[in-house]
Enzyme design. Structure first.
Site, short mmCIF file in Angstrom:
data_model
loop_
_atom_site.label_atom_id
_atom_site.label_comp_id
_atom_site.label_asym_id
_atom_site.label_seq_id
_atom_site.Cartn_x
_atom_site.Cartn_y
_atom_site.Cartn_z
N LYS A 51 0.80 -1.23 0.00
CA LYS A 51 0.00 0.00 0.00
C LYS A 51 0.83 1.29 0.00
O LYS A 51 0.34 2.34 -0.43
CB LYS A 51 -0.94 0.00 1.21
CG LYS A 51 -2.09 -1.00 1.12
CD LYS A 51 -3.18 -0.52 0.19
CE LYS A 51 -4.44 -1.34 0.34
NZ LYS A 51 -5.55 -0.83 -0.50
N SER A 303 0.61 -9.85 -0.93
CA SER A 303 0.42 -8.40 -0.86
C SER A 303 0.76 -7.78 0.48
O SER A 303 0.99 -6.57 0.55
CB SER A 303 -1.03 -8.05 -1.23
OG SER A 303 -1.93 -8.73 -0.37
#
Length: 403
Positions: A51, A303
């Site tokens: 992110k 991720s």
């Protein structure tokens, strides 16, 4: 599609802030899945998740005047840390609204970068509504976790790194929650290497994007419930859905049991700590959702790695029980001297290691003069456990087992 030039500009903008994470072959996972698997380890990214790429690109794209007003975001954790770190780099005030159920490790991660935290709402969407309202009232710039072109372009830089490292992949498997990661990555993939199939993986407990993909229109869920809190998004963004429908070749879902198995597999076999959202691609491979890529070269994005250690301990405990390496028994004994010693000696003879024992003589279900002994054992697999059950039966012990 996000314009490829925009994604390359984002990559240039963020390259001195992010870590270019490893993209490496996973032999054991390849063997287990039947595919030739390579892992993009964004769980090793600065802040512990991808992110930061999109958050930094967005804040870097703001004007000085906009940054002076401060930024606000809603997040279950990873986007929050990305925004907090990026804001700290620019000396900008950051306020993060997180769901009340957010794990402490993610709250502490945000506070570490100097951001203010407000806990509001039972899920991401309620936190989002609070943040949007607060930001508007106080003139702050809202940094959306996925439905923003600058954010999506930042996430798309992962695909550039993967393709520059290996451009002959047959497929790239990407986690999907709100859809920002797969929108950015799939745009880059289809521009750079259109032969690569893009596969999205969501959680069964957060079905909005999968149902929207199948129906080709935005469908919201009434609730979400999954251990993959990073992709636990209730409502579908029409913005990211449009990119997904244009660029994503297929979409599969995995349930919490499959996600937990993948987390444990990555921890034990790959020596990687990966959170639920980051493990969904591996879960899809391990549980044969992608068998049509057998013998093909498949890239998988891990991720994030900001795993709640309390949840991790539960996953490990259940995993040990399911794999036959731990056994929880309740055995009824005659409550007299030597009875417990006789039982433990039998278990010792079978090389079963007692790691916990408790004694109960007051349960109302017991006959007078009996006692229940709760025993946790370390065992050596299902065959070893069968030997223990057989011996208890042979000696006429009443026993039950916790699964």
């Amino acid at each position: 599609m996000i314009d490829l030039k925009t994604i390359y500009e984002a990559h240039e903008r963020i390259k001195n802030v992010i870590t270019e994470t490893p993209f490496a072959h996973a032999p054991r996972l390849s063997q287990e899945s039947g595919c030739n698997v390579y892992l993009k380890k964004e769980n090793l990214q600065v802040t512990g998740a991808f992110k930061i790429r999109g958050a930094y690109n967005k804040i870097a794209s703001l004007s000085d005047e906009e940054r002076s007003r401060g930024v606000i975001a809603a997040s279950a954790g990873n986007h929050a840390q990305g925004v907090a770190m990026a804001a700290q780099i620019f000396g900008t005030r950051a306020l993060i609204v997180m769901p009340e159920s957010t794990p402490l490790t993610k709250i502490n991660g945000v506070s570490y970068y100097g951001a203010e935290v407000i806990l509001a709402g039972s899920n991401y969407d309620e936190a989002y509504a609070y943040a949007a309202r607060y930001g508007e009232e106080h003139g702050m710039v809202f940094v959306h976790p996925f439905a923003d072109e600058a954010v999506m372009a930042g996430q798309g830089t992962i695909a550039i790194e993967m393709i520059e490292s290996m451009n002959d992949m047959d497929a790239i498997v990407i986690p999907v929650g709100g859809g920002g990661l797969i929108s950015g990555m799939a745009s880059a993939i289809k521009a750079l290497a259109p032969h690569i199939r893009v596969v999205g993986v969501g959680a069964v407990g957060a079905p909005a994007m999968r149902e929207s993909y199948d129906a080709k229109q935005a469908i919201d869920s009434t609730s979400v419930r999954t251990i993959a809190d990073g992709i636990a998004v209730r409502d579908t963004s029409p913005i990211t859905l449009s990119h997904i429908l244009e660029t994503v070749d297929e979409f599969v879902s995995v349930d919490d049991e499959e996600i937990a198995n993948a987390i444990l597999f990555l921890l034990e076999k790959q020596k990687l700590v990966v959170e639920g959202a980051g493990a969904v691609g591996v879960a899809a491979l391990l549980h044969h959702k992608l068998d049509h890529f057998r013998n093909k070269k498949v890239g998988v994005v891990l991720s994030g790695g900001n795993m709640d250690v309390t949840l991790l301990s539960v996953i490990i405990e259940k995993g040990l029980i399911k794999s036959g390496r731990k056994m929880k028994l309740t055995v009824t004994l005659i409550d007299k001297p030597g009875a417990l010693m006789q039982l433990t000696r039998m278990l010792q003879d079978l090389n079963a290691n007692i790691v916990h024992i408790a004694y109960d003589r007051t349960s109302t279900t017991l006959a007078y003069g009996d006692a229940n002994v709760m025993i946790h054992l370390e065992t050596k697999g299902s065959e070893h456990q069968s030997q223990i059950r057989a011996l208890l039966k042979e000696h006429r012990y009443l026993s039950s087992e916790e699964h």
